[in-house]
Motif scaffolding. Structure first.
Motif, PDB file in Angstrom:
ATOM      1  N   PHE A   1      -4.636   1.304   5.336  1.00  0.00           N
ATOM      2  CA  PHE A   1      -3.666   0.566   5.680  1.00  0.00           C
ATOM      3  C   PHE A   1      -5.063   0.359   7.266  1.00  0.00           C
ATOM      4  O   PHE A   1      -6.356   1.148   7.764  1.00  0.00           O
ATOM      5  N   GLU A   2      -4.847   0.020   8.178  1.00  0.00           N
ATOM      6  CA  GLU A   2      -5.559  -0.642   8.846  1.00  0.00           C
ATOM      7  C   GLU A   2      -4.429  -0.930  10.775  1.00  0.00           C
ATOM      8  O   GLU A   2      -3.606  -1.360  10.938  1.00  0.00           O
ATOM      9  N   MET A   3      -5.171  -0.160  11.747  1.00  0.00           N
ATOM     10  CA  MET A   3      -4.164   0.588  12.765  1.00  0.00           C
ATOM     11  C   MET A   3      -4.760  -0.422  14.177  1.00  0.00           C
ATOM     12  O   MET A   3      -5.795  -0.918  14.675  1.00  0.00           O
TER      13      MET A   3
ATOM     14  N   GLN B   1      -3.453  -3.403  17.503  1.00  0.00           N
ATOM     15  CA  GLN B   1      -1.835  -3.823  18.441  1.00  0.00           C
ATOM     16  C   GLN B   1      -0.575  -4.260  17.954  1.00  0.00           C
ATOM     17  O   GLN B   1      -0.444  -3.456  18.659  1.00  0.00           O
ATOM     18  N   ASP B   2      -0.482  -4.350  16.851  1.00  0.00           N
ATOM     19  CA  ASP B   2       0.334  -4.634  16.137  1.00  0.00           C
ATOM     20  C   ASP B   2       0.920  -4.164  14.922  1.00  0.00           C
ATOM     21  O   ASP B   2       1.563  -4.266  14.482  1.00  0.00           O
ATOM     22  N   GLY B   3       0.549  -2.463  15.070  1.00  0.00           N
ATOM     23  CA  GLY B   3       1.059  -1.510  14.383  1.00  0.00           C
ATOM     24  C   GLY B   3      -0.305  -2.139  13.376  1.00  0.00           C
ATOM     25  O   GLY B   3      -1.347  -2.085  13.248  1.00  0.00           O
ATOM     26  N   LEU B   4       0.595  -1.052  12.753  1.00  0.00           N
ATOM     27  CA  LEU B   4      -0.326  -1.160  10.843  1.00  0.00           C
ATOM     28  C   LEU B   4      -0.438  -2.422   9.795  1.00  0.00           C
ATOM     29  O   LEU B   4       0.511  -2.611  10.148  1.00  0.00           O
ATOM     30  N   THR B   5      -1.570  -3.151   9.171  1.00  0.00           N
ATOM     31  CA  THR B   5      -1.683  -3.638   8.284  1.00  0.00           C
ATOM     32  C   THR B   5      -2.160  -3.420   7.665  1.00  0.00           C
ATOM     33  O   THR B   5      -3.200  -2.289   7.324  1.00  0.00           O
ATOM     34  N   GLU B   6      -1.804  -4.021   6.264  1.00  0.00           N
ATOM     35  CA  GLU B   6      -2.365  -3.186   4.930  1.00  0.00           C
ATOM     36  C   GLU B   6      -4.197  -3.700   4.541  1.00  0.00           C
ATOM     37  O   GLU B   6      -3.886  -4.902   5.259  1.00  0.00           O
ATOM     38  N   VAL B   7      -4.603  -3.333   3.979  1.00  0.00           N
ATOM     39  CA  VAL B   7      -5.898  -3.924   3.584  1.00  0.00           C
ATOM     40  C   VAL B   7      -6.023  -3.405   2.587  1.00  0.00           C
ATOM     41  O   VAL B   7      -6.094  -2.586   1.491  1.00  0.00           O
ATOM     42  N   GLY B   8      -6.012  -5.070   1.246  1.00  0.00           N
ATOM     43  CA  GLY B   8      -5.836  -4.869   0.042  1.00  0.00           C
ATOM     44  C   GLY B   8      -7.134  -5.362  -0.362  1.00  0.00           C
ATOM     45  O   GLY B   8      -7.014  -4.257  -1.953  1.00  0.00           O
ATOM     46  N   ASN B   9      -8.783  -5.576   0.259  1.00  0.00           N
ATOM     47  CA  ASN B   9      -9.591  -4.764  -0.604  1.00  0.00           C
ATOM     48  C   ASN B   9     -10.537  -3.999   0.579  1.00  0.00           C
ATOM     49  O   ASN B   9     -11.438  -4.245   1.341  1.00  0.00           O
ATOM     50  N   PRO B  10     -10.121  -2.192   0.712  1.00  0.00           N
ATOM     51  CA  PRO B  10     -11.285  -1.654   1.113  1.00  0.00           C
ATOM     52  C   PRO B  10     -12.946  -1.549   1.100  1.00  0.00           C
ATOM     53  O   PRO B  10     -13.036  -1.378   1.931  1.00  0.00           O
TER      54      PRO B  10
ATOM     55  N   GLU C   1       0.936  -1.120  -0.143  1.00  0.00           N
ATOM     56  CA  GLU C   1      -0.218  -0.192   0.117  1.00  0.00           C
ATOM     57  C   GLU C   1       0.949   1.236   0.094  1.00  0.00           C
ATOM     58  O   GLU C   1       0.632   2.558  -0.854  1.00  0.00           O
ATOM     59  N   LEU C   2       1.995   1.187   1.357  1.00  0.00           N
ATOM     60  CA  LEU C   2       3.055   2.272   0.383  1.00  0.00           C
ATOM     61  C   LEU C   2       3.181   2.338  -1.125  1.00  0.00           C
ATOM     62  O   LEU C   2       4.348   3.735  -1.306  1.00  0.00           O
ATOM     63  N   ASP C   3       4.434   1.570  -1.600  1.00  0.00           N
ATOM     64  CA  ASP C   3       4.937   1.375  -2.424  1.00  0.00           C
ATOM     65  C   ASP C   3       3.433   1.875  -3.533  1.00  0.00           C
ATOM     66  O   ASP C   3       4.187   2.713  -4.416  1.00  0.00           O
ATOM     67  N   ARG C   4       2.571   1.582  -3.872  1.00  0.00           N
ATOM     68  CA  ARG C   4       1.548   1.805  -4.418  1.00  0.00           C
ATOM     69  C   ARG C   4       1.743   3.238  -4.601  1.00  0.00           C
ATOM     70  O   ARG C   4       1.161   4.348  -5.869  1.00  0.00           O
ATOM     71  N   VAL C   5       1.342   3.922  -3.267  1.00  0.00           N
ATOM     72  CA  VAL C   5       0.904   5.646  -3.071  1.00  0.00           C
ATOM     73  C   VAL C   5       2.484   6.251  -4.133  1.00  0.00           C
ATOM     74  O   VAL C   5       2.459   7.304  -4.003  1.00  0.00           O
ATOM     75  N   THR C   6       3.981   5.583  -3.145  1.00  0.00           N
ATOM     76  CA  THR C   6       4.722   6.660  -3.592  1.00  0.00           C
ATOM     77  C   THR C   6       4.845   6.429  -5.403  1.00  0.00           C
ATOM     78  O   THR C   6       6.185   6.996  -5.338  1.00  0.00           O
ATOM     79  N   GLY C   7       4.479   5.448  -5.728  1.00  0.00           N
ATOM     80  CA  GLY C   7       4.416   5.006  -7.191  1.00  0.00           C
ATOM     81  C   GLY C   7       5.659   3.667  -7.471  1.00  0.00           C
ATOM     82  O   GLY C   7       6.261   4.018  -8.283  1.00  0.00           O
TER      83      GLY C   7
END
Ligand code: TYD
Ligand code: MG
Length: 465
Positions: free
Chosen positions: A266-268, A270-279, A77-83
């Motif tokens: 992303f979803e916040m 207990q263990d940090g941010l996890t990616e949400v593949g299907n928003p 999800e981060l790599d997608r936004v940075t291009g």
């Protein structure tokens, strides 16, 4: 001794004026003007005659070009936004409200890169090393070889970064805490933030390290907003979300090396941010399917279709001036839809209080949401629930027409994937049609209004006793 010169700088927009005023003439904010000493600092101008320059070589637009080299984090999800990853030798600003999860996300990215053998330096100006370690433990990243420092002086930071091999990635958390010896203003003022950001951006260009600057956005203007830094960096990402929801949206607003309309979800936890593949599945998760005033909008975020629920409540107003409250959409756009309903479709709605909410804290800025908003409003007004398996999209024109919107095929495909059976929209090109969804195409809004009103329950007779 040279006379010390000071100027008055707006801490919200960076505008400079020669005298103090209560209100910034440039951005209109109140109480944001602060006196800053500029002598010898940025804007102070060269003290000696300008040295003769060396001519730079000129070339043509048609020459060879290479794609920018990138550092891929593996966080999709981060790599997608940075291009496609952080660009080597570039500076990137990550802005957002305090507490939204910027440090968490960047620590996770830092750890992912460090684990893959990259040299990653994380400089925290806000937290002590022990605090960052504690966070890393909580995220299960304590073993990752990220190099950590707690420092706020820019000269010290640059000296640290120049030790040893050039780092692949440097994270500065946050830009507001930095200060440099070169200017006299207090840390956090526009001049300090700008000078510090300039020094770090220059470091990135010179050495080829990717530098990520974190910036808090505050509404009260006490701390210089990262807006003054935006034009200096190569890319700007904003981390949004609201504290009462668990998911966060990373949005590109400027990118010299890629598209800006992508979002990462992303979803916040207990263990940090996890990616949400299907928003879409997440945004529609807790939908009350039989409620009136709820319509599903098939929207687009960049190249990705995102389905989201739009909720409207139309209630009789006890006030002379009815209330309008909008969360997640443009309130002037709502006024326009209301005016079209009233004037072109003969719907008496204007005298009511109106509340509009985009479920889940997502912010929509597509005109394609018009039709979904109108459907939700009519449904609430007439007390007629909308079909729970339908999606809505289309732009409404001032004449009351429904205009087709872009990416219809993608919107329809995503809706079909999520189990929706029909779509209410403007006219759709044959090639964009869908095999799985029943299409209801409208060329005017009044047709849709008539359709929804026809399914409304009969008005209740006042009881006679
Ligand atoms: P943080 O990354 O410190 O925000 P920022 O750097 O943008 O100010 O995130 C702080 C919030 O995130 C805090 O309220 C607690 C929450 N959080 C979690 O819910 N789970 C976690 O694993 C972590 C590290 C933080
Ligand atoms: Mg932080």
């Amino acid at each position: 001794m040279a006379k010390r010169r000071s100027s008055f700088v707006c801490q919200a927009c960076g505008a400079v004026s020669s005298r103090w005023t209560g209100r910034c003439e440039s951005c209109g904010e109140w109480n944001t003007i602060v006196e800053e000493v500029v002598d010898g600092g940025v804007g102070g101008g060269p003290k000696t005659a300008i040295a003769a320059g060396r001519p730079a070589p000129l070339s043509s637009l048609s020459g060879e070009s290479e794609d920018a080299a990138r550092i891929v984090t593996g966080i999709g999800e981060l790599d997608r936004v940075t291009g496609g990853g952080f660009v080597v030798g570039s500076a990137l600003l990550v802005g957002g409200d305090p507490g939204i999860g910027k440090s968490t996300m960047l620590l996770q990215a830092a750890a992912a890169l460090a684990n893959s053998g990259k040299r990653v330096i994380y400089v925290s100006g806000e937290e002590a090393v022990a605090q960052v370690r504690l966070r890393a433990q909580r995220l299960g990243l304590a073993d990752s070889p990220v190099l950590l420092a707690s420092e706020t002086n820019v000269e010290t930071i640059l000296a640290t970064l120049q030790q040893g091999d050039t780092p692949h990635l440097v994270i500065i958390d946050s830009i507001q805490t930095l200060w440099t010896d070169r200017v006299e203003s207090a840390p956090g003022t526009v001049t300090q933030v700008r000078t510090s950001a300039q020094a770090l951006t220059r470091f990135a260009k010179k050495t080829g390290a990717a530098v990520v600057l974190v910036g808090h956005v505050t509404k009260d203007g006490q701390i210089a907003g990262p807006r003054v830094v935006e034009h200096m960096v190569d890319a700007v990402l904003y981390f949004e979300g609201d504290a009462s929801h668990t998911f966060r949206i990373l949005r590109g607003v400027k990118n010299r090396y890629g598209a800006t309309d992508e979002i990462g979800v992303f979803e916040m936890t207990q263990d940090g941010l996890t990616e949400v593949g299907n928003p879409s599945a997440l945004f529609l998760d807790q939908r009350d399917e039989d409620a009136t005033g709820s319509a599903v909008f098939a929207g687009m975020e960049g190249t990705r279709p995102v389905l989201v629920e739009i909720q409207a409540l139309v209630a009789p107003s006890p006030l002379g001036t009815p209330r309008r409250a909008v969360v997640g959409w443009d309130s002037s756009r709502l006024s326009m839809v209301l005016a079209v309903l009233e004037t072109r479709c003969g719907v008496r709605i204007g005298a009511n209080d109106i509340y509009l909410n985009v479920a889940g804290g997502l912010k929509i800025n597509e005109p394609a949401a018009d039709l979904a908003v109108a459907a939700a409003l009519i449904s609430s007004l007439t007390n007629a629930p909308l079909p729970s398996d339908a999606v809505y999209f289309g732009e409404i024109s001032l004449s009351g027409g429904v205009r087709p919107v872009s990416h219809a095929a993608l919107r329809l495909r995503e809706s079909g994937k999520l189990g929706f059976a029909s779509a209410y929209t403007g006219r759709i090109a044959k090639s964009d049609g869908s095999e799985t969804l029943r299409l209801h195409e409208f060329s005017s809004l009044s047709e849709l209004v008539g359709r929804i009103a026809a399914s409304a329950p009969p008005p209740q007779e006042p009881s006679e006793d």
